[in-house]
Write an enzyme that holds these catalytic residues in place. Structure first.
Site, PDB file in Angstrom:
ATOM      1  N   ASP A   1      -9.796  51.422 -12.022  1.00  0.00           N
ATOM      2  CA  ASP A   1      -9.365  51.876 -13.352  1.00  0.00           C
ATOM      3  C   ASP A   1      -8.928  53.320 -13.313  1.00  0.00           C
ATOM      4  O   ASP A   1      -8.137  53.762 -14.136  1.00  0.00           O
ATOM      5  CB  ASP A   1     -10.517  51.820 -14.374  1.00  0.00           C
ATOM      6  CG  ASP A   1     -11.250  50.500 -14.367  1.00  0.00           C
ATOM      7  OD1 ASP A   1     -10.596  49.475 -14.167  1.00  0.00           O
ATOM      8  OD2 ASP A   1     -12.486  50.514 -14.558  1.00  0.00           O
TER       9      ASP A   1
ATOM     10  N   GLU B   1     -24.611  41.687 -12.517  1.00  0.00           N
ATOM     11  CA  GLU B   1     -24.197  41.228 -13.844  1.00  0.00           C
ATOM     12  C   GLU B   1     -23.926  39.728 -13.831  1.00  0.00           C
ATOM     13  O   GLU B   1     -22.940  39.274 -13.246  1.00  0.00           O
ATOM     14  CB  GLU B   1     -22.941  41.998 -14.274  1.00  0.00           C
ATOM     15  CG  GLU B   1     -22.480  41.644 -15.675  1.00  0.00           C
ATOM     16  CD  GLU B   1     -21.327  42.517 -16.165  1.00  0.00           C
ATOM     17  OE1 GLU B   1     -21.290  43.725 -15.830  1.00  0.00           O
ATOM     18  OE2 GLU B   1     -20.451  41.993 -16.867  1.00  0.00           O
TER      19      GLU B   1
ATOM     20  N   ASP C   1     -18.021  46.544 -23.166  1.00  0.00           N
ATOM     21  CA  ASP C   1     -17.110  45.882 -22.229  1.00  0.00           C
ATOM     22  C   ASP C   1     -16.181  45.010 -23.084  1.00  0.00           C
ATOM     23  O   ASP C   1     -16.167  43.791 -22.979  1.00  0.00           O
ATOM     24  CB  ASP C   1     -17.921  45.054 -21.230  1.00  0.00           C
ATOM     25  CG  ASP C   1     -17.069  44.579 -20.067  1.00  0.00           C
ATOM     26  OD1 ASP C   1     -15.847  44.808 -20.101  1.00  0.00           O
ATOM     27  OD2 ASP C   1     -17.619  43.971 -19.135  1.00  0.00           O
TER      28      ASP C   1
ATOM     29  N   HIS D   1     -14.570  51.210 -13.157  1.00  0.00           N
ATOM     30  CA  HIS D   1     -14.322  50.633 -11.827  1.00  0.00           C
ATOM     31  C   HIS D   1     -13.430  51.636 -11.090  1.00  0.00           C
ATOM     32  O   HIS D   1     -12.598  52.292 -11.726  1.00  0.00           O
ATOM     33  CB  HIS D   1     -13.508  49.342 -11.865  1.00  0.00           C
ATOM     34  CG  HIS D   1     -14.110  48.204 -12.623  1.00  0.00           C
ATOM     35  ND1 HIS D   1     -13.955  48.045 -13.960  1.00  0.00           N
ATOM     36  CD2 HIS D   1     -14.813  47.119 -12.191  1.00  0.00           C
ATOM     37  CE1 HIS D   1     -14.553  46.920 -14.348  1.00  0.00           C
ATOM     38  NE2 HIS D   1     -15.087  46.338 -13.300  1.00  0.00           N
TER      39      HIS D   1
ATOM     40  N   ASP E   1     -13.938  38.965 -24.606  1.00  0.00           N
ATOM     41  CA  ASP E   1     -14.300  40.395 -24.582  1.00  0.00           C
ATOM     42  C   ASP E   1     -13.926  41.136 -25.855  1.00  0.00           C
ATOM     43  O   ASP E   1     -13.223  42.147 -25.819  1.00  0.00           O
ATOM     44  CB  ASP E   1     -13.619  41.090 -23.388  1.00  0.00           C
ATOM     45  CG  ASP E   1     -14.353  40.843 -22.077  1.00  0.00           C
ATOM     46  OD1 ASP E   1     -15.579  40.655 -22.106  1.00  0.00           O
ATOM     47  OD2 ASP E   1     -13.687  40.854 -21.020  1.00  0.00           O
TER      48      ASP E   1
ATOM     49  N   ASP F   1     -13.696  34.017 -22.052  1.00  0.00           N
ATOM     50  CA  ASP F   1     -14.273  35.354 -22.066  1.00  0.00           C
ATOM     51  C   ASP F   1     -13.303  36.308 -22.758  1.00  0.00           C
ATOM     52  O   ASP F   1     -12.510  36.979 -22.113  1.00  0.00           O
ATOM     53  CB  ASP F   1     -14.543  35.798 -20.623  1.00  0.00           C
ATOM     54  CG  ASP F   1     -15.313  37.102 -20.558  1.00  0.00           C
ATOM     55  OD1 ASP F   1     -15.842  37.524 -21.592  1.00  0.00           O
ATOM     56  OD2 ASP F   1     -15.383  37.687 -19.464  1.00  0.00           O
TER      57      ASP F   1
ATOM     58  N   GLU G   1     -24.417  40.625 -20.213  1.00  0.00           N
ATOM     59  CA  GLU G   1     -23.273  40.727 -21.126  1.00  0.00           C
ATOM     60  C   GLU G   1     -23.338  39.617 -22.166  1.00  0.00           C
ATOM     61  O   GLU G   1     -23.513  38.438 -21.823  1.00  0.00           O
ATOM     62  CB  GLU G   1     -21.966  40.655 -20.328  1.00  0.00           C
ATOM     63  CG  GLU G   1     -20.749  40.696 -21.232  1.00  0.00           C
ATOM     64  CD  GLU G   1     -19.466  41.070 -20.521  1.00  0.00           C
ATOM     65  OE1 GLU G   1     -19.507  41.904 -19.585  1.00  0.00           O
ATOM     66  OE2 GLU G   1     -18.413  40.527 -20.889  1.00  0.00           O
TER      67      GLU G   1
HETATM   68  C1  XUL Z   1     -16.046  40.781 -16.383  1.00  0.00           C
HETATM   69  C2  XUL Z   1     -16.985  41.892 -16.627  1.00  0.00           C
HETATM   70  C3  XUL Z   1     -16.773  43.120 -15.816  1.00  0.00           C
HETATM   71  C4  XUL Z   1     -18.021  43.807 -15.398  1.00  0.00           C
HETATM   72  C5  XUL Z   1     -17.793  44.960 -14.467  1.00  0.00           C
HETATM   73  O1  XUL Z   1     -16.252  39.682 -17.175  1.00  0.00           O
HETATM   74  O2  XUL Z   1     -17.838  41.813 -17.473  1.00  0.00           O
HETATM   75  O3  XUL Z   1     -15.945  43.966 -16.535  1.00  0.00           O
HETATM   76  O4  XUL Z   1     -18.733  44.276 -16.498  1.00  0.00           O
HETATM   77  O5  XUL Z   1     -17.109  44.610 -13.340  1.00  0.00           O
HETATM   78 CO    CO Z   2     -19.259  43.166 -18.171  1.00  0.00          CO
END
Ligand code: XUL
Ligand code: CO
Length: 435
Positions: free
Chosen positions: A104, A232, A339, A101, A309, A307, A268
């Site tokens: 970042d 996404e 991610d 991004h 991650d 979430d 995702e």
């Molecule tokens: C948030 C997510 C983001 C996107 C990119 O849940 O997945 O990191 O992948 O903005």
């Molecule tokens: Co993502």
């Protein structure tokens, strides 16, 4: 000159499944040919800049736990140090791609013009670092969800000035992605949704989002960006309800705004789970419409329902995802982006390496299992058998027929369907032979 951040760690190499070393690849052998293609070219791994380098380890109850030498991330010198460390990690892992991004990469400078110019400066720096290395940009994207200016949405904001700011931001990020030879450009609508319908005109917001995405596509063509534009899906968090809820919702949205030939999906794993789906469901939905673009490969904690991650570590789940990806013809310009972030107690540089090494190995194992199932053909044979009735002439003719004619045929031929087993347990047992 090395930053010394990963001191003591050496390049991760493939050592084979028998190895008991902690920081080696046991399954990810980039050169190994699987179904006629290098494993590296199937998987197309990417490191996510945000979780790996920008995230400081905070959670809703506490602040930063990581103390990286580039914190606080508020000047260009430290942004460059962060980039130096990032490329050292790419070298150690041997990953072919990374993603970012805007926020970042560059320090937040408070004004649009200043942020645009530091984005340009830091992406030039990344371009220099990419020279002579075998690494590409899988995708760039704009962070239009963290700063308070985005709190009521980006392209769906009731304030047209925010829409303008979003358009200007995406233009800058697309330019930077194009400059670095990006393979895709992603839009995740983190604040494109609502908290309460009491203050939300949903129809107008969706129209604005559709118009915005059309502008992105027009601009992509204008500058000759050949990468794929991806949206996404995610059902909620941070918004209570996000417009890009899941693959099916996104496909309906893209069709409504005439974007189906132009935009694909970045799916995702954790978002699929939040939407109440399996990852392979989302992949199959996108693939059925030719809209499978790329994947963000992480997992959620199944108990917390949030979430989280996390790096993937479940081979059977990953294998079914790659099975459907292989069936769909692969990831195209997309890839497997991690991610995924460390747990906030995982403070050490070695944890970053271990997270990626484990994840890459899990994906490689999943890919090999998926390829073996494709080669064996057992699932495909079972499908062919289950739908075999449809290859008859009468069945095909029925699809071009109508209710009256079909009823007449049912009466004339005395058709009474005979229920057949779906054989789910047999098929699950079959899959377990490969994973
Ligand atoms: C948030 C997510 C983001 C996107 C990119 O849940 O997945 O990191 O992948 O903005
Ligand atoms: Co993502």
């Amino acid at each position: 000159m090395s930053t010394g951040f990963f001191e003591g760690l050496s390049k991760v190499t493939y050592q084979g499944a028998q190895s008991t070393e902690p920081l080696v690849y046991r399954h990810y052998n980039p050169e190994e040919v699987v179904l006629g293609k290098r494993m590296a070219d199937h998987l197309r791994f990417a490191v996510a800049w945000w979780h790996s380098f920008a995230w400081e380890g905070g959670d809703p109850f506490g602040g930063a736990t990581f103390q990286r030498p580039w914190h606080p991330q508020d000047d260009m010198g430290r942004a460059k140090m962060k980039a130096d460390v990032a490329f050292e990690m790419f070298d150690l892992l041997g990953v072919p791609y990374y993603c970012w991004h805007d926020a970042d990469l560059r320090p937040e400078q408070g004004s649009f013009a200043a942020n645009l110019s530091t984005l340009d400066e830091i992406t030039d720096y990344l371009g220099e670092k990419m020279q002579g290395r075998d690494i590409g940009l899988l995708w760039g994207t704009a962070n239009m969800f963290s700063d308070r200016r985005w709190m009521s949405g980006a392209s769906t904001n009731p304030d047209p000035d925010v829409f303008a700011y979003a358009a200007a931001t995406v233009k800058g990020c697309l330019d930077a992605t194009h400059k670095l030879g990006g393979q895709n450009y992603v839009l995740w609508g983190g604040r494109e949704g609502y908290e309460t319908l009491l203050n939300t005109d949903m129809g107008q917001e969706l129209d604005h989002m559709g118009r915005f995405l059309n502008m992105v596509v027009d601009y992509k063509h204008k500058i000759g960006f050949e990468g794929t534009i991806l949206v996404e899906p995610k059902p909620q968090e941070p918004s209570k309800h996000q417009y890009d809820f899941d693959a099916a919702t996104c496909i309906g949205f893209l069709r409504k705004y005439g974007l189906e030939g132009e935009v694909k999906l970045n799916l995702e794993q954790g978002h699929a789970i939040l939407a109440g789906h399996s990852f392979e469901h989302e992949i199959a939905v996108a693939a059925a419409d030719g809209m499978l673009g790329s994947i963000d490969m992480n997992r959620n904690d199944y108990q917390s329902g949030w979430d989280t991650d996390q790096f993937p570590n479940n081979v059977p789940e990953v294998a079914l995802a790659y099975y459907h990806i292989l069936k769909a013809g692969g990831l195209g310009t997309g890839g497997t982006n991690f991610d995924a972030k460390l747990r906030r107690q995982s403070l050490d540089p070695v944890d970053l390496i271990a997270g990626h090494v484990g994840a890459m190995d899990v994906c490689a194992r999943g890919l090999k299992a998926a390829a073996a199932m494709i080669e064996d053909g057992g699932l495909e044979d079972a499908l062919t058998d289950r739908y075999a009735g449809w290859s008859s002439e009468a069945a095909q003719a029925m699809l071009g027929s109508d209710l009256e004619a079909i009823q007449a045929r049912v009466l004339a031929e005395g058709i009474e369907p005979a229920p057949r087993s779906g054989r789910q347990e047999i098929l699950e047992n079959y899959v377990n032979r490969f994973v």
